[in-house]
Enzyme design. Structure first.
Site, PDB file in Angstrom:
ATOM      1  CG  ASP A 235      38.870  29.013  22.283  1.00 15.32           C
ATOM      2  OD1 ASP A 235      39.941  29.294  21.820  1.00 15.32           O
ATOM      3  OD2 ASP A 235      37.786  29.408  21.988  1.00 15.32           O
TER       4      ASP A 235
ATOM      5  CG  ASP B 243      38.787  35.359  20.513  1.00 12.85           C
ATOM      6  OD1 ASP B 243      38.854  36.333  21.355  1.00 12.85           O
ATOM      7  OD2 ASP B 243      39.688  35.512  19.651  1.00 12.85           O
TER       8      ASP B 243
END
Length: 167
Positions: free
Chosen positions: A10, A12
């Site tokens: 992922d 952020d």
């Protein structure tokens, strides 16, 4: 040709500290330990693919062009650390089959790159990241968190470096 083994990441909250809709390069700050984990993953034969929801685009906080500039910067930042990125896939929409927790982006990456999903791993900071990886058939799905849990997570870790031994 053998299938690829990938560490899905992922963005952020996993790669960069989540400062809510990060799209300006001046706001970029590495999550402590992520560079070390990525180096170890590459050394262990994994390739890296970034899978990210980017609803800030549909919300009007930034544009696809802003996202593209930031993604170029991010790839270069990894390259400066000696870490190649195979691909970066994103979903700019609030409702779409590619938006995590749906597995769409993972499945697109698998089809594009010939990825062995069961031999691959994922790391994200939200339960929806874990759910998406699990639904896509990723073999090991880790949650990077100090305050969240997921019954689908292989493990919950507070620091990415905790996963180096798992590779």
């Amino acid at each position: 040709m053998p299938k690829r083994r990938v560490l899905f990441l992922d963005r952020d909250g996993t790669i960069n500290i989540d400062k809510h809709y990060v799209y300006r390069t001046k706001d970029f700050e590495w999550v402590p330990g992520i560079v070390e984990l990525c180096r170890a993953a590459v050394a262990a034969g994994y390739e890296l693919v970034i899978i990210t929801n980017q609803s800030g685009i549909e919300r009007g906080y930034f544009t696809e062009a802003d996202y593209a500039v930031f993604t170029h910067f991010l790839r270069n930042s990894f390259a400066e650390q000696g870490i190649p990125i195979l691909d970066v896939l994103h979903c700019p929409y609030l409702k779409h089959e590619d938006r995590k927790p749906s597995p769409g982006l993972f499945l697109r990456a698998a089809a594009r790159w010939g990825i062995d999903m069961t031999a691959s791993a994922s790391l994200g900071d939200k339960p929806r990241d874990v759910e998406a990886g699990h639904r896509a058939g990723v073999g090991r799905n880790y949650l990077l968190s100090t305050d969240a849990e997921s019954p689908l997570a292989t493990a919950v870790v507070a620091d990415p470096r905790e996963l180096i031994a798992e590779l």
